[in-house]
Design an enzyme around this catalytic site. Structure first.
Site, mmCIF file in Angstrom:
data_model
loop_
_atom_site.group_PDB
_atom_site.id
_atom_site.type_symbol
_atom_site.label_atom_id
_atom_site.label_comp_id
_atom_site.label_asym_id
_atom_site.label_seq_id
_atom_site.Cartn_x
_atom_site.Cartn_y
_atom_site.Cartn_z
ATOM 1 C CB ALA A 55 80.521 65.969 66.637
ATOM 2 C CG ASP A 117 75.474 78.300 72.063
ATOM 3 O OD1 ASP A 117 76.809 77.599 72.269
ATOM 4 O OD2 ASP A 117 75.349 79.154 72.988
ATOM 5 C CE1 TYR A 241 95.385 79.472 64.476
ATOM 6 C CE2 TYR A 241 96.936 78.916 66.828
ATOM 7 C CZ TYR A 241 94.815 78.710 65.726
ATOM 8 O OH TYR A 241 94.581 77.723 66.308
HETATM 9 P P1 NAD Z 1 84.578 73.649 61.985
HETATM 10 O O1 NAD Z 1 84.593 74.709 61.607
HETATM 11 O O2 NAD Z 1 84.823 72.737 60.944
HETATM 12 O O3 NAD Z 1 84.518 72.621 63.053
HETATM 13 C C1 NAD Z 1 83.458 73.475 64.595
HETATM 14 C C2 NAD Z 1 83.072 72.517 65.544
HETATM 15 O O4 NAD Z 1 82.430 73.459 66.229
HETATM 16 C C3 NAD Z 1 81.545 72.105 63.876
HETATM 17 O O5 NAD Z 1 80.918 71.464 64.194
HETATM 18 C C4 NAD Z 1 80.368 73.892 65.016
HETATM 19 O O6 NAD Z 1 79.313 73.097 64.327
HETATM 20 C C5 NAD Z 1 80.931 73.060 65.697
HETATM 21 N N1 NAD Z 1 80.624 74.706 67.257
HETATM 22 C C6 NAD Z 1 80.623 76.425 66.568
HETATM 23 N N2 NAD Z 1 79.938 76.675 67.346
HETATM 24 C C7 NAD Z 1 79.342 76.047 68.505
HETATM 25 C C8 NAD Z 1 78.028 75.986 69.150
HETATM 26 N N3 NAD Z 1 78.214 77.432 69.621
HETATM 27 N N4 NAD Z 1 77.954 75.223 69.562
HETATM 28 C C9 NAD Z 1 77.715 73.614 69.302
HETATM 29 N N5 NAD Z 1 78.866 73.170 68.228
HETATM 30 C C10 NAD Z 1 79.498 74.720 67.397
HETATM 31 O O7 NAD Z 1 86.970 73.678 62.394
HETATM 32 P P2 NAD Z 1 88.190 73.442 62.966
HETATM 33 O O8 NAD Z 1 89.014 73.545 61.984
HETATM 34 O O9 NAD Z 1 87.810 71.471 62.902
HETATM 35 O O10 NAD Z 1 88.442 73.550 64.148
HETATM 36 C C11 NAD Z 1 87.765 72.521 65.662
HETATM 37 C C12 NAD Z 1 89.436 72.786 66.561
HETATM 38 O O11 NAD Z 1 90.467 72.605 65.922
HETATM 39 C C13 NAD Z 1 89.474 74.485 66.824
HETATM 40 O O12 NAD Z 1 90.028 73.899 67.992
HETATM 41 C C14 NAD Z 1 90.519 74.471 65.992
HETATM 42 O O13 NAD Z 1 90.944 75.298 66.293
HETATM 43 C C15 NAD Z 1 91.704 73.235 65.873
HETATM 44 N N6 NAD Z 1 92.989 72.870 64.878
HETATM 45 C C16 NAD Z 1 92.713 73.054 63.588
HETATM 46 C C17 NAD Z 1 92.623 73.679 62.181
HETATM 47 C C18 NAD Z 1 93.038 73.321 61.002
HETATM 48 O O14 NAD Z 1 93.878 74.145 60.580
HETATM 49 N N7 NAD Z 1 91.536 73.684 61.226
HETATM 50 C C19 NAD Z 1 94.251 73.107 62.829
HETATM 51 C C20 NAD Z 1 95.321 72.972 64.479
HETATM 52 C C21 NAD Z 1 93.583 72.407 65.276
#
Ligand code: NAD
Length: 405
Positions: A55, A117, A241
């Site tokens: 989050a 975690d 991807y």
């Molecule tokens: P991000 O790196 O911005 O966010 C990741 C989040 O996961 C952070 O809040 C982090 O604290 C948390 N996190 C990581 N390891 C953790 C753990 N062990 N325990 C608790 N929290 C943990 O990533 P994002 O790009 O927003 O990706 C989020 C989802 O959206 C993923 O499933 C990704 O595949 C998907 N997504 C991303 C994109 C993109 O272009 N960024 C596009 C489509 C879908």
């Protein structure tokens, strides 16, 4: 107390520090978007008690803001972030959440946090205790983790995810962020154990464990819904991807969605599904080879057509068009919510595909919006934010507290 002037320190696709004031302004700007976003007058289906796993940054943070400031939802955010330590700044996700918590308290919104975690039983236990006290029954669970590793809670085995093609090596081009160089890259194909490890980290098993733990404790509302986020993207990114190790993990996530959907429908009249989101600049996406170059072109092409969206606009649309309409939502043939419709438009993709092979180090800033990509990437860590005086000292030891129940 630790007031200091904070200058950006980066290494490749990561900033090793973060700016609390820049992060605070990022969050405030997203809140302003969520408050102004169009929404249906009928919001009977709007979520009230929401758990967001992952989050603190990217799509998870935007989801949390869209739910709380768009629909007055009470939220519990789970994330894994580094708190401030002496003269070391906290991570961006920590400062984002501290800013969100402060605003939630002043806006009368309940927001609780678990920094730990998410893969561990201990973290689930802590979240369950908070939910039982202040957030039950939960009607929406958003799973937005992006993690490079996972320690399995039952076996103690540590898995590392890799970003590799499957079956054969992939030759493409990428941009080296610090040197601003466009380079050819060859990515070796993944070994079987690397595929399995990536599925163990980024697949659906942990999502399933969260939902089963909540269902087992009777903390889910009638009609409870859960969503996890995925990406499909255009052909030029498929080898790394969709058809690569991360794509296998996403297939596994989709399988989990089908199993959870059946379970929730049977038990609670609820549902589970995947939302396919647009490619955006986040800490996770910047680390994928080829993607920064693709994003620089995408932003140029979508920007020119006034189609571009950031995570907050995507997540506001997730709520206004799909989750809070009071009607069953539209889905593709595989039952997924598609928020990548604008990115995947034929005119957008044909322009990106035509430009991609033309990019060189010399024309990077003319042909693509690399400057925009770089700025957005630095913004993620609170740097290069308009209005912040980076010569001024700021308090880095910022507290993170739940807002009152
Ligand atoms: P991000 O790196 O911005 O966010 C990741 C989040 O996961 C952070 O809040 C982090 O604290 C948390 N996190 C990581 N390891 C953790 C753990 N062990 N325990 C608790 N929290 C943990 O990533 P994002 O790009 O927003 O990706 C989020 C989802 O959206 C993923 O499933 C990704 O595949 C998907 N997504 C991303 C994109 C993109 O272009 N960024 C596009 C489509 C879908």
């Amino acid at each position: 107390m630790s007031k200091q002037v904070i200058k950006r320190r980066s290494r490749g696709f990561i900033c090793v520090n973060a700016h609390p004031e820049g992060c605070r302004r990022n969050v405030a700007q997203q809140i302003a978007v969520a408050q102004k976003a169009p929404r249906d007058a009928v919001t009977a289906n709007a979520p009230r008690n929401v758990l967001i796993i992952g989050a603190s940054t990217g799509y998870g943070l935007a989801s949390r803001i869209a739910a709380a400031w768009g629909y007055s939802a009470r939220t519990l955010g789970v994330f894994f972030e580094r708190p401030p330590d002496g003269d070391k700044t906290a991570s961006a996700g920590y400062y984002n959440t501290a800013a969100l918590a402060e605003r939630a308290a002043s806006d009368g919104l309940y927001a609780a946090h678990v920094n730990g975690d998410a893969f561990s039983d201990e973290c689930k236990r802590r979240a369950i205790e908070i939910i039982r006290r202040n957030l039950a029954p939960v009607d929406l669970i958003l799973y937005s983790l992006a993690s490079p590793k996972r320690v399995h809670p039952r076996t103690g085995i540590a898995y590392a995810s890799v970003l590799k093609p499957i079956g054969r090596a992939f030759n493409s081009r990428t941009v080296e962020l610090d040197a601003e160089k466009v380079m050819d890259v060859t990515l070796a194909s993944a070994a079987e154990n690397e595929i399995a490890d990536t599925v163990a980290v980024m697949g659906g098993e942990d999502w399933g464990m969260w939902i089963e733990a909540l269902a087992g404790e009777n903390l889910l509302a009638q009609g409870a819904r859960t969503l996890a986020y995925s990406y499909i993207g255009p052909e030029l990114t498929w080898p790394i991807y969709r058809d690569g190790t991360i794509g296998r993990a996403k297939q596994d996530l989709e399988q989990t969605a089908r199993a959870l959907n059946q379970m929730l429908a049977g038990k609670l009249g609820g549902s589970a599904c995947i939302a396919v989101n647009k490619a955006v600049v986040t800490q996770a996406s910047a680390a994928i080879p080829v993607v920064p170059l693709y994003l620089s072109l995408l932003s140029r092409v979508m920007g020119a057509k006034s189609l571009d969206e950031h995570p907050i606009e995507q997540m506001c649309r997730l709520f206004s068009d799909f989750l809070a309409t009071g009607r069953p939502h539209a889905a593709d043939a595989a039952g997924r919510i598609r928020l990548d419709d604008r990115e995947m438009r034929a005119d957008v993709q044909s322009e990106v595909a035509a430009l991609f092979p033309q990019v060189t180090t010399e024309n990077l800033r003319q042909i693509t919006d690399f400057a925009g990509f770089q700025r957005e990437f630095r913004n993620l860590f609170g740097f290069e934010i308009a209005g912040v005086d980076y010569e001024q000292a700021f308090e880095t030891d910022v507290p993170l507290a739940d807002s009152p129940a």
